[in-house]
Design a protein around this motif. Structure first.
Motif: not given
Lengths: 109, 109
Positions: A1-20
DNA sequence: TAAATTAGCAACCATAAAGTTGCGTATTAA
DNA sequence: TTAATACGCAACTTTATGGTTGCTAATTTA
């Protein structure tokens, strides 16, 4: 598992994910995986994957209820992103002055 | 080319890119591609790719000077990320209340 | 002018990411 | 108890990503 902050940045990097995430923030009721997938013209599995990543980042909480898994948005982790950005905000107003300074000094030289 | 905001989120999603950006913000002088690559234990080409993505996102400006290309950080585009987050900041404090409410009502029911 | 330096371009590799389909399982409804 | 629903898991495909090496071109230094 990556670090928290990395996963956070990764999570919001994808536009579909931001939409969801946005849809989950806006809705008053919780949404099941299936409900989200009908709303997004994507396969249920596609949504499941995105939800997993959002959940890993802490941006989505899940409660199981029988055969359903209801998803809630939790914007709290975004505070971390905000903290990250706070440092750079001090440079927002004079950022390109650095470039200007350089250009001026080299021209003078 | 993707949309601006997408490229911005993508640019800051990678930890190496955030490090490079950070180094460029902190340094008083401009850094050439080679200077950055020595500082980061990565091949010059690797750095070039990251710089290109940062440049696409507007976070790094480049001035050519002979055979050198000097890189400057420009944090201004981060304002857009800040704007994106501003909307969710209103939910930061009462975010999990939604979940609590749901759990309470279902328990009562 | 010859050698060294800075960098772009192209090709390549390995892995991750976004998305799909198929199938099995648990829960709910008829 | 049978049928329908909600979901997870696994496998697969396609494309993006992060990184490398090799080569060439332009600029600077000796």
């Amino acid at each position: 598992m990556q670090s928290n902050i990395n996963m956070l940045f990764k999570a919001i990097a994808d536009p579909t994910r931001r939409e969801i995430f946005h849809a989950l923030v806006l809705t008053t009721s919780a949404l099941s995986i299936t409900q989200i997938s009908t709303q997004f013209d994507m396969s249920r599995q596609g949504v499941t994957k995105h939800i997993k990543i959002l959940n890993d980042a802490g941006l989505v909480k899940i409660t199981e209820d029988g055969r359903n898994r209801f998803c809630f948005a939790d914007p709290k982790p975004l505070k971390e992103v905000n903290k990250w950005m706070a440092f750079y905000s001090q440079y927002w107003d004079d950022s390109l002055d650095k470039l200007d300074d350089y250009l001026n000094t080299t021209k003078k030289a």
